[in-house]
Write a protein that holds these residues in place. Structure first.
Motif, PDB file in Angstrom:
ATOM      1  N   ASP A 141       0.838  -1.203   0.000  1.00 44.71           N
ATOM      2  CA  ASP A 141       0.000   0.000   0.000  1.00 44.71           C
ATOM      3  C   ASP A 141       0.873   1.254   0.000  1.00 44.71           C
ATOM      4  O   ASP A 141       1.862   1.335   0.745  1.00 44.71           O
ATOM      5  N   PRO A 142       0.498   2.263  -0.788  1.00 43.35           N
ATOM      6  CA  PRO A 142       1.189   3.553  -0.695  1.00 43.35           C
ATOM      7  C   PRO A 142       0.723   4.307   0.545  1.00 43.35           C
ATOM      8  O   PRO A 142      -0.455   4.233   0.928  1.00 43.35           O
ATOM      9  N   THR A 293       5.998   3.430   0.377  1.00 45.48           N
ATOM     10  CA  THR A 293       5.232   2.198   0.198  1.00 45.48           C
ATOM     11  C   THR A 293       5.532   1.245   1.348  1.00 45.48           C
ATOM     12  O   THR A 293       6.671   1.203   1.835  1.00 45.48           O
ATOM     13  N   GLN A 317       9.053   4.488  -5.463  1.00 50.69           N
ATOM     14  CA  GLN A 317       8.837   5.186  -6.725  1.00 50.69           C
ATOM     15  C   GLN A 317      10.175   5.567  -7.367  1.00 50.69           C
ATOM     16  O   GLN A 317      10.272   5.698  -8.586  1.00 50.69           O
ATOM     17  N   ARG A 395      10.546  -1.829  -8.667  1.00 48.90           N
ATOM     18  CA  ARG A 395       9.783  -1.421  -7.475  1.00 48.90           C
ATOM     19  C   ARG A 395       9.583  -2.574  -6.497  1.00 48.90           C
ATOM     20  O   ARG A 395       9.624  -2.376  -5.293  1.00 48.90           O
TER      21      ARG A 395
END
Length: 413
Positions: A141-142, A293, A317, A395
């Motif tokens: 989850d961000p 994140t 990111q 990522r």
């Protein structure tokens, strides 16, 4: 008897002393043994000849005298040309790296990591004894800075403390308002009482003067004079009380009035208590310190986060690579050099460029799978930023061990 034996006996018979016959017998060598003895005597020449040839070959290979060079020039042969790995041969100028040779690179082991590395989010100060009551995020989850990641089981009591502090503040503010109104009313009453006391004093003074005049004329008794004096003293006392009452409630400003000042201090104390309770409520939640994140969740509901923390966060990111460059190669590294990153987990290499060179020589931590590799090497950490396309691909690969090849665009200064 042979002729040789007969000659030997004739010589012996002519000598003055007797000689034993066995001493005068000369043994004859067998003809087959003579060539073998000569061959043995010639064997020592072979090692000497081999040593001379080896020494000459080494001297010619190392010093390459003019005659040897002329021979190679005439025949067109090259030293070491008969093997793929020649030795003791000076490299040709074309084989040396030049300032414009873009194929020269430094290879180092490393791993991928988010920009700024990863951080572990732990319980807030003072909340180490609390357990996790609710986790509000999941892996991947961000999150944003100051976002609540989890609630602890001490949060309800902390919220109750905030509610109590707010109620106390409201009561203190109401008391202050009531005190201001009471002081204003009491001041008006005291001023009215003061005016009444002044009038009573004036009247008592006049009555005393009249009683004295009547007594001098013989129209009044002594008791009447004494009663007038007593009323005058009473009026003076009432005026002093009225003046003191006005002074109590009257001040240069309302904030300087004693009762109002006390009520105002109680309001300030209530505000501080509310601020403390609101600040303590943070001990019941775990918040994110960065935008990033959730890489992994370490603790679960019902557990105490402790020193292990709740979760690992990172700015995925913008990914980076951290390479461990041998201290002997660090002089060739400079900011801006391109990096090609490869790994069996990557379909195609990633691209990056050097952004930071460490200032400390450390012990190597990323080790090769080669069993004979040096496991106690000294390295300097070199950090590179991945481009946007490579960051997007990397990522979900935080911590992946990679091989980085840093292209050297010119000679080290």
């Amino acid at each position: 008897m042979s002729e040789t034996q007969q000659d030997t006996q004739a010589v012996a018979s002519s000598l003055p002393l007797p000689v034993p016959r066995e001493a005068l017998v000369v043994p004859s060598a067998r003809p087959a043994e003579r060539p073998r003895l000569k061959a043995i005597r010639r064997l020592w020449r072979l090692p000497v000849l081999m040593a001379i040839l080896f020494t000459g070959a080494v001297i010619g290979l190392y010093f390459q005298p003019p005659a040897l060079k002329a021979f190679f020039g005439i025949t067109g042969l090259q030293p070491g040309g008969g093997t793929s790995t020649p030795i003791a041969v000076a490299p040709s100028p074309a084989a040396l790296p030049t300032a414009t040779d873009t194929n020269v690179s430094v290879t180092a082991l490393g791993h991928l990591l988010p920009h700024g590395k990863t951080i572990t989010v732990s319980s807030p100060y003072g909340g180490s004894d609390a357990r996790i009551a609710k986790i509000l995020v999941d892996e991947g989850d961000p999150v944003t800075a100051n976002q609540v990641l989890a609630e602890l089981d001490n949060l309800p009591s902390l919220k109750a403390a905030v509610a109590t502090a707010r109620a106390n503040l409201a009561a203190s503010e109401a008391t202050l308002s009531q005190t201001k109104l009471t002081v204003s009313t009491n001041l008006a009453e005291a001023r009215a009482t003061q005016e009444s006391a002044k009038a009573a004093l004036d009247l008592a003074e006049k009555e005393l003067a009249r009683a004295k005049s009547l007594q001098q004329g013989g129209a009044s008794s002594t008791s009447t004079l004494q009663s007038a004096e007593s009323q005058l003293a009473q009026a003076r006392g009432d005026l002093l009380k009225a003046i003191a009452s006005v002074a109590r409630y009257d001040a240069a400003s309302p904030a300087d009035q004693a009762d109002i000042a006390l009520a105002a201090r109680n309001v300030e104390v209530a505000k501080i208590q509310l601020e403390t309770a609101e600040r303590d409520i943070s001990k019941g939640t775990i918040v994110s310190p960065i935008n990033g994140t959730v890489i992994s969740l370490i603790s679960r509901v019902g557990e105490r986060p402790g020193t292990t923390g709740l979760a690992t966060l990172g700015d995925t990111q913008n990914m980076q690579v951290e390479l461990e460059v041998y201290q002997t190669d660090i002089r060739s590294i400079a900011p801006g050099q391109s990096i090609e990153i490869s790994s069996p987990a990557l379909a195609t290499p990633l691209k990056a460029f050097v952004t930071r060179i460490g200032l400390e020589v450390e012990r190597q931590t990323v080790l090769s799978s080669d069993p004979v590799a040096n496991t106690d090497a000294r390295i300097v950490r070199v950090t590179g930023d991945l481009d946007n396309a490579s960051s997007e691909r990397a990522r979900g690969l935080t911590g992946l061990e990679v091989i980085g090849r840093i292209s050297i665009s010119g000679p080290a200064s």
